[in-house]
Design an enzyme around this catalytic site. Structure first.
Site, PDB file in Angstrom:
ATOM      1  N   ASP A 534     -56.951 -16.026 -26.530  1.00 26.99           N
ATOM      2  CA  ASP A 534     -55.557 -16.255 -26.898  1.00 26.99           C
ATOM      3  C   ASP A 534     -55.373 -17.699 -27.350  1.00 26.99           C
ATOM      4  OD1 ASP A 534     -54.835 -17.954 -24.494  1.00 26.99           O
ATOM      5  OD2 ASP A 534     -55.508 -16.128 -23.486  1.00 26.99           O
ATOM      6  N   GLU A 614     -90.241 -10.276 -37.567  1.00 23.94           N
ATOM      7  CA  GLU A 614     -88.846 -10.452 -37.139  1.00 23.94           C
ATOM      8  C   GLU A 614     -88.518 -11.934 -36.948  1.00 23.94           C
ATOM      9  OE1 GLU A 614     -87.530  -6.534 -34.606  1.00 23.94           O
ATOM     10  OE2 GLU A 614     -89.118  -7.780 -33.746  1.00 23.94           O
TER      11      GLU A 614
END
Ligand code: GLA
Length: 729
Positions: A534, A614
Site C-alpha cells: 500500500d 541455463e
C-alpha cells in the site's frame, strides 16, 4: 495559483493541469462539493438542482425551503445524524452522550507547500510543487473542529486529502469514525474497480456496477491485506484503458481500512474512505487532535492507463522518500526458495559463489538466521544470530560474501514474536492478547503491541545495532499474520478502540526511525508476499514483495492487477525454480525472467541445480535487464491485454518518458495448434518518429506500430514469451 477562493460566491476552485475540483459554502455554512473532473472554468453551482424530496429533512434555518436538504446536497465531508442519511464521514459522541456531527464553516487558509501529518506518512513536495488549502469546519455544540486538508500538485494532477480533528470543547469526545475522504458525484453511471485477492493471489481486479445501496471493500486484519487492497477506482461504465473517466482513491495507510460507495435515492454516488471504523474509537480530550490518514486522489478522462501512470509517477517522485525510489536496485538472489530454513554458513557461501558467477549483485539471507529459528514454530523476536548455523555471527559470513564482490541483505519480521522465544518469555505482556483468553495464533506467532513506546524503542535499539554492526545493505521487512485479540495492556478500557490504529502509528514510527537512520539501506516491504502492499508502506520503502506466489503465469495477473495503482519499480519479483513451488507448474526460464523483469528483478532458486546452459541464459537475462533497467523503472507502463483472459496472450509495454524507446513484453498463456497470428498494437510511441525493432535494419513509424500494430513470430510450447525492444532511429 492552483487554489482560488471567490469571495462573491464563496467558491473554492482547485485546478491541476487536467482536472478541476470545486466546493462552495452554503448559506448555512455547510461545505458543499460542486465538481471534480476534467479541467473546466466557471462555477458549477448551477448543477445543483434542489427540489422538495419527501422525508429528506431541512436544516432549521432553511426549514421553509423544503427543497434544501443535506440529504440530497453534495457535501464535501458529511457529518452524521444531521439530516443526511447517506454515508457519514465522521461519527462522534460527546461526554454527555450526545451523538451526531453537524459541521459548519469557521475559516480557511491557502498556503504554499504541502501540509504534513503527525506520525503518518504523506506525500511530500519540493519547492513550488504544491499548495495547501485548509478549510476549517466545526460543530460548536459538541466541540469538534475538523480541518479539511487539500494538498494540490498541479503538474502531477494529484490532490491529496487528509483530515485533522480537534476537540475545542470542555469535555472528552469519542470519535467512532474519522474518514479521510468523502467524494460526492451527483450524476453518472459509475463502476467500482477494486483489487481483491488472497494469500498468493493478491490484487485481482474486479469491476462491479454500483447498484443502489452501499458497497464496501475493506480490511479488519490490522493490515491493508491480501484480501482487499485499499486502492479503488471509480470509473465510468464505458471507461477502457484508453478512454473514459475514472477517479482513483489511494489511502496512504497500511492498517485496517474501509471504502464504501453508496448510490442514493437520487442516483448520486458518495464514496467514503479511511480507517476501518469497526472496532475503532478514539478519545479526544479537550485540546487534543487526531489526524486521519492521507488519501491520494487523481482523475483521468483518458481511461485507466493514464490514471495508473499518474499514480506511478507520483509514488516514485512525491511519496517514496527512499533514495532508491528512482534509482537502480541491486539484482539479488534470495535464499528462501533456494533453501528455506535448511542452511548453514557453508551452504550460504556456496550460494553466494554461484550468485556471483551468474553476475548477481547481492545475496539476501531470508528467514532462519536468528534465535532457535529452525522452522516457523520458534525464535521470532530473538534477533541474535543462531551461531549453530552461522559460527561467529553474521560478521564473518558477510565479510566472505563481500569479499566475493557481493552485497549482503537480510530478512527480519520485527513486529512478531513466537510464544517459544526468549523475547516472549521475558515480555509476554508485549504481545496483543486478551487477558484470560487463549489467543488466536497465526503461523504459530503472536503480534507485538506496536502501539507501546517501550516495544518500538526496544525494536529500534535491536535493529539499529544489527544494521550498525554489520554491513547490511538491504532489509526485507516481513509481517506474517493479521491482528487478532487487539487488546493493549497500556491503554485504559475506554481507549481500547485505539489499539489497532496505534499499532500502525508505532509501526510507522519504527520504520521512520530506521529508514532515517540508515538511508543507504534498501528496505523491501513484505507481508506473506503482498499482504501490506500500500501507499503507506511505499512512503518508507521503495519496493514490496509482490506475492509469495512466484509462478510466472500467476504473477502475470498479480503484477498486472498491482499496476493499476502501483509502479513497476515497487513490485518485488524474482525468477524461481521450475516446477514452481507454489503451483507445481513448469515454465520456461525465459518466461520467468520476462515476468520478473517487470519488477525489481532477482532470483530465488539454487543455481547449483541448474545446467550450464541455463546459467548462460541467466547471464544473458541479467545483461538484458541492466540494459533496460531505466526504461522499466521509469518508463510509462501500458497494459495491452488482460492476462486473466485465458485464451489469449498477456502483453504489456514500457515507453521511455521521451518516447525514444519502448519494450514490448508478451507471454502466451494458452498455446494453440495452428495458431492465429499474435497481433498487438503498441501504445504511447511518437507517431512521427521511426523505430527499429530489436536492433534490426528495417524501421517503422510510431504511427504504424500503434495503428497498424505488430505481428509476433508464432510462439511454440508451454508458456513461451517474447520481448521486443523498439528504439527511435
Ligand atoms: C513470508 C515471505 C516469504 C519468506 C517467508 C519466510 O512468507 O513472504 O518470502 O520470507 O515469509 O518465513
Amino acid at each position: 495559483m492552483s487554489i482560488l477562493f471567490d469571495k462573491n460566491n464563496k467558491t473554492y476552485t482547485i485546478h491541476t493541469r487536467h482536472t478541476t475540483y470545486q466546493m462552495q459554502l452554503a448559506p448555512t455554512g455547510h461545505l458543499l462539493h460542486l465538481y471534480y473532473g476534467r479541467r473546466a472554468e466557471g462555477t458549477f453551482d448551477y448543477l445543483i438542482r434542489s427540489r422538495d424530496c419527501g422525508f429528506s429533512p431541512n436544516p432549521y434555518e432553511l426549514r421553509y425551503q423544503r427543497e434544501w436538504s443535506l440529504d440530497t446536497q453534495m457535501q464535501e465531508y458529511s457529518g452524521s445524524m444531521n439530516g443526511d442519511y447517506r454515508l457519514s464521514a465522521v461519527r462522534c459522541a460527546a461526554e454527555n452522550g450526545v451523538r451526531g456531527v453537524d459541521l459548519r464553516y469557521v475559516r480557511h487558509e491557502i498556503s504554499a507547500g504541502k501540509y504534513a501529518l503527525r506520525g503518518l506518512p504523506a506525500a511530500f513536495a519540493r519547492d513550488g510543487e504544491a499548495e495547501t488549502l485548509t478549510v476549517t469546519l466545526a460543530d460548536e455544540t459538541i466541540g469538534l473542529q475538523v480541518e479539511l486538508l487539500y494538498g494540490v500538485y498541479e503538474a502531477q494532477d494529484v490532490i491529496t486529502r487528509a483530515v485533522r480533528m480537534k476537540n475545542i470543547g470542555n469535555g472528552a469526545l469519542r470519535l467512532d469514525k474519522a474518514a479521510s475522504l468523502c467524494l460526492d458525484l451527483p450524476f453518472g453511471d459509475w463502476e467500482l474497480l477494486h483489487f481483491h485477492g488472497r494469500h498468493c493471489m493478491e490484487r485481482q481486479p474486479e469491476r462491479v456496477p454500483l447498484t443502489t445501496g452501499i458497497q464496501t471493500v475493506g480490511s479488519k486484519r490490522g493490515m491493508s491485506s491480501h484480501q482487499h487492497n485499499p486502492f479503488v477506482i471509480l470509473c465510468d461504465r464505458a471507461a477502457t484503458e484508453d478512454t473514459g473517466e475514472c477517479y482513483g482513491v489511494m489511502p496512504v495507510y497500511s492498517g485496517s481500512h474501509k471504502t464504501e460507495a453508496e448510490r442514493d435515492q437520487m442516483g448520486a454516488v458518495r464514496l467514503v474512505s479511511g480507517i476501518q471504523d469497526e472496532d475503532f474509537s478514539w478519545t479526544l480530550d479537550p485540546g487534543e487532535t487526531f489526524d486521519a490518514p492521507e488519501v491520494l486522489m487523481s482523475f483521468s478522462h483518458e481511461g485507466l492507463t493514464k490514471l495508473s501512470q499518474t499514480y506511478h509517477r507520483f509514488i516514485r517522485d512525491n511519496l517514496c522518500r527512499s533514495k532508491f525510489s528512482n534509482a537502480s536496485r541491486p539484482v539479488l538472489l534470495n535464499s528462501w526458495e533456494a533453501c528455506y530454513f535448511d542452511f548453514d554458513a557453508d551452504k550460504l557461501l556456496a550460494l553466494a559463489r554461484e550468485a556471483k558467477d551468474l553476475g548477481v549483485d547481492m545475496l539476501v539471507l531470508d528467514d532462519g538466521w536468528f534465535g532457535a529459528r529452525n522452522d516457523d514454530l520458534r525464535g521470532l523476536g530473538d534477533w541474535n544470530v543462531n551461531e549453530n548455523k552461522l559460527p561467529g555471527g553474521l560478521a564473518p559470513l558477510i565479510r566472505k560474501i563481500n569479499d566475493l564482490g557481493l552485497k549482503f541483505g537480510i530478512w527480519i519480521e520485527p513486529e512478531m514474536v513466537n510464544e517459544d522465544s526468549d523475547l516472549y518469555r521475558a515480555h509476554p505482556d508485549w504481545a496483543l492478547t486478551v487477558p484470560g483468553r487463549a489467543p488466536a495464533m497465526g503461523r504459530d506467532q503472536l503480534v507485538l503491541d506496536m502501539g507501546r513506546n517501550d516495544v518500538v524503542d526496544y525494536l529500534c535499539g535491536v535493529l539499529s545495532a544489527l544494521l550498525r554492526d554489520n554491513p547490511i545493505e538491504y532489509v526485507k521487512w516481513d509481517f506474517n499474520r493479521g491482528l487478532a485479540d487487539v487488546y493493549s495492556r497500556v491503554l485504559p478500557p475506554e481507549r481500547q478502540g485505539e489499539a489497532a490504529h496505534r499499532y500502525v502509528l508505532g509501526m510507522y514510527d519504527l520504520l521512520e526511525r530506521l529508514t532515517t537512520a540508515f538511508p543507504d539501506v534498501l528496505f523491501e516491504g513484505c507481508a506473506g508476499g503482498g499482504g501490506r502492499f500500500d501507499a503507506g508502506m511505499l512512503a518508507y520503502v521503495p519496493q514490496i514483495w509482490c506475492s509469495d506466489n512466484t509462478d510466472a503465469v500467476e504473477r502475470l495477473a498479480i503484477q498486472c492487477g498491482t499496476s493499476f495503482g502501483y509502479p513497476v519499480s515497487s513490485m518485488g519479483a524474482h525468477v524461481s525454480a521450475s516446477p514452481n513451488h507454489q503451483t507445481g507448474r513448469s515454465t520456461p526460464l525465459e518466461t520467468r525472467a520476462v515476468v520478473a523483469m517487470s519488477g525489481t528483478f532477482g532470483y530465488e532458486l539454487n543455481p547449483a541445480q541448474m545446467s550450464a546452459e541455463e546459467k548462460g541464459a541467466i547471464r544473458d537475462q541479467l545483461a538484458r535487464f541492466r540494459k533496460h533497467d531505466a526504461l522499466i523503472r521509469g518508463g510509462d507502463y501500458y497494459r495491452l491485454t488482460d492476462p486473466r483472459d485465458a485464451k489469449r496472450i498477456a502483453a504489456w509495454q514500457f515507453v521511455a518518458p521521451d518516447r525514444s524507446e519502448a519494450l514490448l513484453n508478451v507471454v502466451v498463456t494458452h498455446p494453440e495448434a495452428n495458431p492465429r497470428p499474435l497481433h498487438l498494437r503498441l501504445k504511447g510511441l511518437d507517431p512521427d518518429a521511426m523505430y527499429a525493432a530489436n536492433g534490426m535494419d528495417r524501421v517503422y513509424s510510431g504511427a504504424a506500430l500503434m495503428y497498424g500494430g505488430w505481428t509476433l513470430e508464432a510462439l511454440f510450447g508451454d508458456y513461451p514469451s517474447a520481448q521486443m525492444h523498439f528504439q527511435k532511429v
